[in-house]
Motif scaffolding. Structure first.
Motif, PDB file in Angstrom:
ATOM      1  N   PHE A 189      53.675  47.204  44.376  1.00 12.97           N
ATOM      2  CA  PHE A 189      52.375  46.753  43.847  1.00 12.97           C
ATOM      3  C   PHE A 189      51.557  46.140  44.975  1.00 12.97           C
ATOM      4  O   PHE A 189      52.107  45.587  45.939  1.00 12.97           O
ATOM      5  N   ASN A 190      50.241  46.215  44.821  1.00 12.25           N
ATOM      6  CA  ASN A 190      49.363  45.604  45.824  1.00 12.25           C
ATOM      7  C   ASN A 190      49.288  44.089  45.674  1.00 12.25           C
ATOM      8  O   ASN A 190      48.763  43.405  46.554  1.00 12.25           O
ATOM      9  N   GLN A 191      49.709  43.533  44.529  1.00 13.62           N
ATOM     10  CA  GLN A 191      49.774  42.080  44.311  1.00 13.62           C
ATOM     11  C   GLN A 191      51.093  41.743  43.665  1.00 13.62           C
ATOM     12  O   GLN A 191      51.604  42.490  42.810  1.00 13.62           O
TER      13      GLN A 191
ATOM     14  N   GLU B  29      55.864  59.908  41.648  1.00 14.76           N
ATOM     15  CA  GLU B  29      55.147  59.751  40.373  1.00 14.76           C
ATOM     16  C   GLU B  29      55.648  58.471  39.680  1.00 14.76           C
ATOM     17  O   GLU B  29      56.850  58.324  39.439  1.00 14.76           O
ATOM     18  N   VAL B  30      54.683  57.601  39.368  1.00 12.78           N
ATOM     19  CA  VAL B  30      55.017  56.255  38.867  1.00 12.78           C
ATOM     20  C   VAL B  30      54.604  56.125  37.390  1.00 12.78           C
ATOM     21  O   VAL B  30      53.523  56.554  36.993  1.00 12.78           O
ATOM     22  N   THR B  31      55.430  55.512  36.653  1.00 13.86           N
ATOM     23  CA  THR B  31      55.096  55.112  35.261  1.00 13.86           C
ATOM     24  C   THR B  31      55.235  53.590  35.156  1.00 13.86           C
ATOM     25  O   THR B  31      56.106  52.984  35.800  1.00 13.86           O
ATOM     26  N   TYR B  32      54.370  52.986  34.278  1.00 17.12           N
ATOM     27  CA  TYR B  32      54.304  51.517  34.165  1.00 17.12           C
ATOM     28  C   TYR B  32      54.872  51.080  32.808  1.00 17.12           C
ATOM     29  O   TYR B  32      54.639  51.705  31.763  1.00 17.12           O
TER      30      TYR B  32
ATOM     31  N   LEU C  84      40.181  45.484  27.928  1.00 16.55           N
ATOM     32  CA  LEU C  84      40.951  45.622  29.162  1.00 16.55           C
ATOM     33  C   LEU C  84      41.245  44.245  29.752  1.00 16.55           C
ATOM     34  O   LEU C  84      40.349  43.447  29.980  1.00 16.55           O
ATOM     35  N   VAL C  85      42.529  43.992  29.968  1.00 20.77           N
ATOM     36  CA  VAL C  85      42.940  42.717  30.538  1.00 20.77           C
ATOM     37  C   VAL C  85      42.959  42.807  32.077  1.00 20.77           C
ATOM     38  O   VAL C  85      42.375  41.965  32.751  1.00 20.77           O
ATOM     39  N   ALA C  86      43.615  43.805  32.605  1.00 20.90           N
ATOM     40  CA  ALA C  86      43.720  43.981  34.077  1.00 20.90           C
ATOM     41  C   ALA C  86      44.160  45.414  34.363  1.00 20.90           C
ATOM     42  O   ALA C  86      44.662  46.130  33.485  1.00 20.90           O
ATOM     43  N   LEU C  87      43.988  45.819  35.608  1.00 20.79           N
ATOM     44  CA  LEU C  87      44.437  47.139  36.076  1.00 20.79           C
ATOM     45  C   LEU C  87      45.369  46.923  37.269  1.00 20.79           C
ATOM     46  O   LEU C  87      44.974  46.377  38.306  1.00 20.79           O
ATOM     47  N   VAL C  88      46.636  47.259  37.052  1.00 23.84           N
ATOM     48  CA  VAL C  88      47.629  47.100  38.113  1.00 23.84           C
ATOM     49  C   VAL C  88      47.875  48.479  38.758  1.00 23.84           C
ATOM     50  O   VAL C  88      47.713  49.526  38.128  1.00 23.84           O
ATOM     51  N   ASN C  89      48.281  48.416  40.009  1.00 20.01           N
ATOM     52  CA  ASN C  89      48.497  49.666  40.742  1.00 20.01           C
ATOM     53  C   ASN C  89      49.709  49.515  41.665  1.00 20.01           C
ATOM     54  O   ASN C  89      49.838  48.535  42.399  1.00 20.01           O
TER      55      ASN C  89
END
Length: 830
Positions: A236-238, A270-273, A254-259
């Protein structure tokens, strides 16, 4: 003296402690305490004497939440009444303090008691699942970290401080990192490289122990599968995402967008959250993450009053073999909005309120609360209408509804009061509570009659028990205070002088019905006895003390024609050819006699009939009629004077004797009458003089009643004897006869009015007659030769009667006169 030092010091210490805490008592009790456990001596701590707690009704006031404690009525102690579960009452909040309101009466006071429920170690650590499956690539280097879901403990404090122990293994270890007070990050750390061919599956037991005494534990089985190949995990970037969101956010917000990125290629990148490790667990139903995009959104309703912060982790997993994952933490802070209106509760009522209650009287006790916090939870209260009640703040969130102005039940018997609460949010929310305040009556209004003076007319001879009038007094009070009873007030001015000279009270004539106010006669009224009756009627209510009102009643008795004319007795008179009559009591005829001289001219008065009527007004106005003989006789009667005079000159052809029947009638309805019979003898002048002289010397009276036919014969015989004596003595007494004849010829012909009669007199003249009131006590004397009008009191305007005599004509009626023509003599009657 030292014996009393200890209690005195303890009292002073208690008072100082009470002042320091601002009048608030605090107790603590462990959860799960048995029912009946004494929490504290509440009555003693509040300064109440022994036995005073039950007398003043010391009790708890519920605020809508079960308190699980109660006040013992006998001892005044605060005891446990039902199961105390701190986790149910306060959840994870610490300390768990219950705010109670204690009420005592006489006087009414409210105290605040804070009860702290302390935690005991009654909950073991609990993992989200009894078994956890993990897949770890064998290429994982030592030091690789694999997050684990920690256990949760419903207790607080040391009882919720968890420690973890992993079953012995050479490949894995545990790493604990305390992220904040509410969240501890638990990682499974690889300490030695894995070899799938040596051991493909590792089965470990993770044990969580709390800090209670004794300590409680919970376990979770870890099943670790060793995978081969994929050796790069997503990153993750954070590491931590902190987000704030209002509690009124709609679903889908929308609360937040994580990446997260994976340097591998192909399927391994390929990533799943996935969202995991929710604290509290209710976040799983409210927050979700899109498995492809990493968008975190709201799926349920947020409530700041339930949960203020959500902590959870996002796992990014690739599709390699074995899949690798990376993790980040998300902290979602819920912001309060003003979504809860204030609530108003009535904790005590004192109703109805008497209308004489003093200003400042407490009517009700109120409690106001708002579940919001900060400015949104600050509440302002007011009462509407602003009068006559007001609000006074006693403690934070507690108010007293007090009386501001004096009450008047007759003006307003019940008040609809509304207590309005408004918070400080934007926009502000309002709550209200309606109260119906009835006002009880006191006896503050006296009965009042519709008028101060009542004028009542009543005919005389009314029946005993006849209703004369209805009196009514109004009392605006209610029930017994407005129930009025009536009575004739003997203490007032009322009564009348009786005929016997005494004083008779009004209550002997009239009475008033106590319930209805109906005025009725106790006996028939007699106008001749009483004309005006004035008295007071009192109206008294049934209040305590009773109040009363008075009204004056003027009862005027209206005269009825219930008395027939009565003939007056004969009075003294001088000599002459005629005299006046003697009365015969009752309406029956009386026999009278008189003389008339032959040759008397027309208009010569022969006699005068006098009568009275005890009534008044028209009922006492008399008229005289010649009933017999009918037709043109030698005599006539004055219609209103009663004078019998010659209708023409008397001749020898008229005969020596005439019988006249005279009827005396009043003007009442029905007409009442009396009859007089007058015998007139015609004589020569000398005979008339001798007869007058003889009657004057013997009896001094004029007309005498005849005793039937025999009396008339005796009178005629006596007259003849006198005639013979006069003829025989004419030669010797010629000179005396001439003198007597001259005296009888030229002497004034005047009637003699009868002397004093009864108290009610009739004054008569040729133009009318009227009756004195019984209150006038005067008689009338008229000298010889009086004029044509003796006394005129009242004469109605009747048309003149038929007949030749002009002097019988009724003149225009003068006003009430009190004059006498000629030479009258007025003297008061005895």
């Amino acid at each position: 003296m030292c014996v009393w030092c200890g209690p005195v010091v303890r009292v002073l210490v208690l008072q100082v402690a009470w002042a320091l805490v601002g009048g608030q008592v605090r107790y603590s009790v462990p959860e799960e305490a048995k029912a009946g456990t004494v929490v504290g001596r509440l009555a003693q701590d509040l300064g109440l004497e022994a036995g005073e707690a039950e007398a003043r009704r010391l009790r708890l006031v519920s605020q809508g939440r079960r308190a699980s404690v109660e006040v013992s009525g006998a001892s005044g102690a605060l005891v446990v009444s039902s199961r105390l579960d701190r986790e149910e009452l306060c959840g994870k909040s610490a300390p768990c303090a219950l705010r109670l309101e204690v009420l005592v009466e006489r006087p009414l006071r409210v105290f605040h008691v804070e009860l702290e429920v302390t935690d005991i170690n009654d909950n073991a650590p609990l993992f989200p699942a009894a078994r956890r499956n993990l897949s770890i690539a064998e290429s994982s280097v030592p030091g690789s970290r694999f997050p684990l879901e920690g256990a949760s403990d419903a207790d607080v404090g040391a009882n919720a401080q968890l420690s973890y122990v992993l079953s012995p293994t050479e490949h894995f270890g545990l790493d604990l990192q305390k992220q904040n007070e509410q969240n501890t990050v638990l990682d499974l750390v690889l300490t030695k490289a894995l070899d799938r061919e040596t051991l493909p599956v590792h089965r470990l037991v993770l044990t969580a122990s709390d800090g209670g005494r004794p300590s409680l534990t919970g376990t979770m089985e870890l099943v670790i599968s060793v995978l081969d190949a994929n050796d790069n995990a997503p990153q993750f970037n954070q590491t931590v995402y902190k987000v704030q969101l209002s509690e009124n956010a709609a679903e889908g917000t929308l609360v937040a967008l994580v990446n997260a990125t994976d340097p591998d290629e192909g399927i391994n990148s390929e990533v799943t959250y996935t969202a995991t490790n929710f604290v509290p667990l209710s976040g799983r139903d409210i927050i979700a993450v899109n498995p492809k995009t990493g968008e975190i959104s709201v799926t349920g309703a947020l409530d700041f009053e339930e949960v203020t912060v959500f902590n959870f982790r996002i796992e990014a997993r690739d599709k390699g073999t074995p899949p690798l994952s990376g993790h980040c933490s998300v902290e979602l802070e819920v912001l309060d909005v003003n979504d809860n209106a204030p609530e108003v509760w009535v904790t005590s009522l004192s109703m109805p309120v008497p209308e004489d209650a003093s200003v400042g009287t407490v009517v009700a006790l109120l409690s106001v609360s708002d579940r919001d916090s900060g400015p949104n939870g600050r509440v302002r209260c007011a009462v509407w209408p602003a009068a006559p009640f007001g609000l006074e703040s006693t403690f934070a969130g507690s108010y007293s509804l007090v009386l501001r102005e004096a009450l008047d039940r007759e003006r307003v018997s019940e008040y609809e009061v509304e207590v309005r609460a408004e918070d400080g949010g934007s926009p502000s929310l309002r709550g209200r509570r309606g109260l119906r305040v009835p006002v009880s009556d006191v006896n503050d209004n006296a009965p009042a009659f519709a008028q101060a003076v009542y004028t009542v007319l009543a005919r005389e001879n009314n029946a005993a028990g006849a209703e004369l009038a209805r009196l009514w007094a109004r009392d605006p009070d209610e029930a017994a205070n407005g129930r009025v009873r009536y009575s004739v007030w003997e203490g007032g001015v009322g009564g009348v002088a009786s005929a016997g000279g005494g004083w008779r009270p009004a209550s002997s004539y009239v009475s008033v019905d106590a319930e209805s106010g109906r005025l009725w006669a106790l006996q028939p009224l007699d106008y001749e006895e009483v004309q005006v009756l004035q008295f007071e009627v009192r109206a008294v209510d049934a209040g305590e003390p009773p109040l009363c009102g008075n009204a004056t009643v003027q009862l005027f008795v209206v005269d009825e024609n219930d008395n027939a004319p009565a003939l007056l007795p004969a009075g003294s008179g001088g000599p002459g050819p005629w005299v006046s009559s003697e009365a015969v009591s009752g309406p029956d005829s009386g026999a009278l006699w008189a003389w008339a001289v032959w040759g008397s001219p027309a208009g010569q008065v022969v006699a005068k009939i006098r009568a009275v009527d005890a009534d008044s007004g028209y009922n006492a106005w008399l008229r005289y009629e010649l009933w017999e003989p009918r037709g043109k006789g030698p005599f006539r009667v004055g219609l209103y004077s009663g004078e019998v005079s010659t209708a023409r000159a008397l001749e020898e052809a008229d005969g020596p004797r005439h019988r006249l029947v005279i009827v005396v009638r009043d003007h009442g309805e029905p007409v009442r009458s009396a009859t007089a019979t007058l015998s007139v003898s015609l004589v020569e002048g000398a005979e008339a003089a001798l007869a007058a002289a003889g009657s004057s010397s013997s009896s001094g009276a004029g007309l005498r009643p005849a005793e039937g036919g025999a009396a008339a014969t005796r009178a005629a015989a006596t007259t003849n004897v006198w005639l013979v004596v006069a003829i025989c003595a004419v030669s010797s007494l010629f000179l005396l006869a001439v003198v007597l004849y001259g005296a009888s010829r030229w002497a004034p012909r005047a009637g003699v009015l009868s002397g004093p009669g009864p108290a009610t007199l009739v004054c008569a003249s040729e133009v009318g007659s009227w009756s004195y009131s019984q209150r006038q006590s005067r008689s009338l004397c008229v000298a010889d030769g009086a004029g044509k009008s003796d006394l005129m009191v009242f004469s109605p305007n009747f048309p003149p009667p038929p007949g030749p005599a002009a002097k019988e004509t009724q003149p225009e009626p003068p006003a009430l006169l009190d004059t006498v023509s000629g030479s009258p003599c007025l003297s008061p009657l005895p």
